[in-house]
Scaffold this active site. Structure first.
Site, PDB file in Angstrom:
ATOM      1  N   ARG A  29       0.842  -1.197   0.000  1.00 54.86           N
ATOM      2  CA  ARG A  29       0.000   0.000   0.000  1.00 54.86           C
ATOM      3  C   ARG A  29       0.874   1.243   0.000  1.00 54.86           C
ATOM      4  O   ARG A  29       1.784   1.360   0.808  1.00 54.86           O
ATOM      5  CB  ARG A  29      -0.912   0.000   1.218  1.00 54.86           C
ATOM      6  CG  ARG A  29      -1.710   1.278   1.337  1.00 54.86           C
ATOM      7  CD  ARG A  29      -2.885   1.099   2.243  1.00 54.86           C
ATOM      8  NE  ARG A  29      -3.555   2.381   2.425  1.00 54.86           N
ATOM      9  CZ  ARG A  29      -4.637   2.536   3.144  1.00 54.86           C
ATOM     10  NH1 ARG A  29      -5.180   1.512   3.736  1.00 54.86           N
ATOM     11  NH2 ARG A  29      -5.191   3.715   3.266  1.00 54.86           N
ATOM     12  N   ARG A  48      -6.931   1.719  -3.315  1.00 58.30           N
ATOM     13  CA  ARG A  48      -5.835   1.210  -2.515  1.00 58.30           C
ATOM     14  C   ARG A  48      -5.551  -0.258  -2.809  1.00 58.30           C
ATOM     15  O   ARG A  48      -6.452  -1.026  -3.115  1.00 58.30           O
ATOM     16  CB  ARG A  48      -6.084   1.414  -1.027  1.00 58.30           C
ATOM     17  CG  ARG A  48      -7.188   0.641  -0.379  1.00 58.30           C
ATOM     18  CD  ARG A  48      -8.533   1.348  -0.376  1.00 58.30           C
ATOM     19  NE  ARG A  48      -8.499   2.765  -0.160  1.00 58.30           N
ATOM     20  CZ  ARG A  48      -8.450   3.330   1.027  1.00 58.30           C
ATOM     21  NH1 ARG A  48      -8.395   2.596   2.107  1.00 58.30           N
ATOM     22  NH2 ARG A  48      -8.478   4.623   1.134  1.00 58.30           N
ATOM     23  N   ASP A  66      -6.600  -2.336   2.162  1.00 53.24           N
ATOM     24  CA  ASP A  66      -7.113  -1.589   3.303  1.00 53.24           C
ATOM     25  C   ASP A  66      -7.543  -2.612   4.349  1.00 53.24           C
ATOM     26  O   ASP A  66      -8.316  -3.529   4.044  1.00 53.24           O
ATOM     27  CB  ASP A  66      -8.317  -0.747   2.858  1.00 53.24           C
ATOM     28  CG  ASP A  66      -8.816   0.184   3.947  1.00 53.24           C
ATOM     29  OD1 ASP A  66      -7.993   0.640   4.768  1.00 53.24           O
ATOM     30  OD2 ASP A  66     -10.021   0.470   3.975  1.00 53.24           O
ATOM     31  N   ASP A  75      -9.208  -2.881   8.156  1.00 52.96           N
ATOM     32  CA  ASP A  75      -9.875  -2.152   9.239  1.00 52.96           C
ATOM     33  C   ASP A  75     -10.165  -3.103  10.390  1.00 52.96           C
ATOM     34  O   ASP A  75     -10.590  -4.244  10.179  1.00 52.96           O
ATOM     35  CB  ASP A  75     -11.198  -1.546   8.750  1.00 52.96           C
ATOM     36  CG  ASP A  75     -10.982  -0.350   7.838  1.00 52.96           C
ATOM     37  OD1 ASP A  75      -9.960   0.339   7.988  1.00 52.96           O
ATOM     38  OD2 ASP A  75     -11.846  -0.109   6.980  1.00 52.96           O
TER      39      ASP A  75
HETATM   40  N1  LIG Z   1     -11.133   0.744  13.841  1.00 55.26           N
HETATM   41  C1  LIG Z   1     -10.132   1.200  13.056  1.00 55.26           C
HETATM   42  N2  LIG Z   1      -9.570   0.394  12.115  1.00 55.26           N
HETATM   43  C2  LIG Z   1      -8.568   0.845  11.312  1.00 55.26           C
HETATM   44  N3  LIG Z   1      -8.044   2.090  11.367  1.00 55.26           N
HETATM   45  C3  LIG Z   1      -8.563   2.937  12.283  1.00 55.26           C
HETATM   46  C4  LIG Z   1      -9.630   2.530  13.159  1.00 55.26           C
HETATM   47  N4  LIG Z   1      -9.940   3.585  13.958  1.00 55.26           N
HETATM   48  C5  LIG Z   1      -9.117   4.583  13.606  1.00 55.26           C
HETATM   49  N5  LIG Z   1      -8.291   4.208  12.608  1.00 55.26           N
HETATM   50  C6  LIG Z   1      -7.253   5.065  12.018  1.00 55.26           C
HETATM   51  O1  LIG Z   1      -7.559   5.305  10.671  1.00 55.26           O
HETATM   52  C7  LIG Z   1      -6.344   5.314   9.929  1.00 55.26           C
HETATM   53  C8  LIG Z   1      -6.597   4.671   8.592  1.00 55.26           C
HETATM   54  O2  LIG Z   1      -7.056   5.618   7.742  1.00 55.26           O
HETATM   55  P1  LIG Z   1      -7.339   5.237   6.256  1.00 55.26           P
HETATM   56  O3  LIG Z   1      -6.639   6.188   5.364  1.00 55.26           O
HETATM   57  O4  LIG Z   1      -7.081   3.757   6.039  1.00 55.26           O
HETATM   58  O5  LIG Z   1      -8.891   5.473   6.221  1.00 55.26           O
HETATM   59  P2  LIG Z   1      -9.770   5.020   5.046  1.00 55.26           P
HETATM   60  O6  LIG Z   1      -9.589   3.524   4.928  1.00 55.26           O
HETATM   61  O7  LIG Z   1      -9.497   5.877   3.851  1.00 55.26           O
HETATM   62  O8  LIG Z   1     -11.231   5.309   5.537  1.00 55.26           O
HETATM   63  P3  LIG Z   1     -12.175   4.386   6.391  1.00 55.26           P
HETATM   64  O9  LIG Z   1     -11.639   4.437   7.807  1.00 55.26           O
HETATM   65  O10 LIG Z   1     -13.499   5.041   6.224  1.00 55.26           O
HETATM   66  O11 LIG Z   1     -12.150   2.978   5.851  1.00 55.26           O
HETATM   67  C9  LIG Z   1      -5.353   4.467  10.682  1.00 55.26           C
HETATM   68  O12 LIG Z   1      -4.075   5.042  10.598  1.00 55.26           O
HETATM   69  C10 LIG Z   1      -5.888   4.406  12.081  1.00 55.26           C
HETATM   70  O13 LIG Z   1      -5.089   5.125  12.997  1.00 55.26           O
HETATM   71  N1  LIG Z   2     -16.896  -1.075  -2.187  1.00 56.14           N
HETATM   72  C1  LIG Z   2     -15.987  -0.468  -1.416  1.00 56.14           C
HETATM   73  N2  LIG Z   2     -15.897   0.866  -1.401  1.00 56.14           N
HETATM   74  C2  LIG Z   2     -14.976   1.470  -0.616  1.00 56.14           C
HETATM   75  C3  LIG Z   2     -14.093   0.704   0.184  1.00 56.14           C
HETATM   76  C4  LIG Z   2     -14.201  -0.705   0.143  1.00 56.14           C
HETATM   77  O1  LIG Z   2     -13.443  -1.454   0.829  1.00 56.14           O
HETATM   78  N3  LIG Z   2     -15.155  -1.255  -0.662  1.00 56.14           N
HETATM   79  N4  LIG Z   2     -13.182   1.326   0.979  1.00 56.14           N
HETATM   80  C5  LIG Z   2     -13.108   2.634   1.009  1.00 56.14           C
HETATM   81  C6  LIG Z   2     -12.117   3.273   1.891  1.00 56.14           C
HETATM   82  O2  LIG Z   2     -12.194   2.872   3.176  1.00 56.14           O
HETATM   83  C7  LIG Z   2     -13.950   3.504   0.196  1.00 56.14           C
HETATM   84  N5  LIG Z   2     -14.905   2.816  -0.592  1.00 56.14           N
END
Ligand SMILES: Nc1ncnc2c1ncn2[C@@H]1O[C@H](COP(=O)(O)OP(=O)(O)OP(=O)(O)O)[C@@H](O)[C@H]1O
Ligand SMILES: Nc1nc2c(c(=O)[nH]1)N=C(CO)CN2
Length: 161
Positions: free
Chosen positions: A83, A92, A95, A97
């Site tokens: 990444r 990306r 990702d 989470d």
């Molecule tokens: N439950 C969680 N899981 C993963 N990352 C988290 C969580 N809570 C807060 N974060 C923070 O979010 C950051 C990740 O941001 P990232 O750029 O991946 O967000 P995103 O994937 O674009 O958006 P989203 O969080 O909506 O999926 C990490 O560095 C982390 O510190």
């Molecule tokens: N369908 C789909 N859409 C997204 C996704 C993802 O994992 N799946 N992740 C995002 C950023 O967190 C933004 N949009």
């Protein structure tokens, strides 16, 4: 003592199917992380800015790590899997989470639990419902299956080879 946590995986750049399989295998290799049930792969329409379709999946891991340590492991695995970009909601390679860590509720600058957007995302709830339909969301007071019934699941398809 092991604790169950739920992890979401997503990719829409490169060989997404392979990246997700590699990420699951790498996470399972980490001390203190043990892969439990995992969902199949789903092809999902992008939420957010226009970009390619995603491959998404969810998995349950049994862990002896703290929530902060699990997050560090996820960030490390994202980097290892290539990444590079950080545009919010943009394309990306991988990702990862942390959706749920047992029934833990917390909100720090680096980590929010449960993941603050999981309850509204069909691309998370559909794969998670496959592996843990009866899991309660500690804030919403509803199960994953119940949350899934409240979102639009058009655009989320099991990926069949
Ligand atoms: N439950 C969680 N899981 C993963 N990352 C988290 C969580 N809570 C807060 N974060 C923070 O979010 C950051 C990740 O941001 P990232 O750029 O991946 O967000 P995103 O994937 O674009 O958006 P989203 O969080 O909506 O999926 C990490 O560095 C982390 O510190
Ligand atoms: N369908 C789909 N859409 C997204 C996704 C993802 O994992 N799946 N992740 C995002 C950023 O967190 C933004 N949009």
């Amino acid at each position: 003592m092991e604790t169950a946590c739920a992890i979401a995986l997503g990719s829409n750049l490169g060989d997404s199917e392979q990246t997700i399989e590699t990420a699951l295998a790498q996470l399972d290799q980490i001390d203190g992380m043990r892969l439990g049930l995992r969902s199949q792969l789903y092809k999902t329409a992008p939420v957010g800015p226009p970009q390619p379709d995603y491959i998404n999946a969810c998995a349950i891991f049994h862990t002896t790590l703290s929530p902060e340590q699990v997050l560090q492991v996820l960030l490390l695995t994202e980097t290892r899997c290539g990444r590079v970009r950080r545009e919010r909601w943009g394309p990306r390679t991988l990702d990862l989470d942390l959706l749920l860590y047992s029934d833990r509720v917390m909100d720090t600058p680096s980590l929010t639990l449960p993941h603050p957007r999981m309850h509204e995302r069909a691309f998370v709830l559909m794969p998670l419902a496959e592996v843990a339909p009866e899991l309660p969301h500690p804030i919403r007071q509803q199960t994953i299956k119940e949350l899934l019934m409240q979102v639009d699941i058009s655009g989320v398809y099991p990926l069949v080879a």
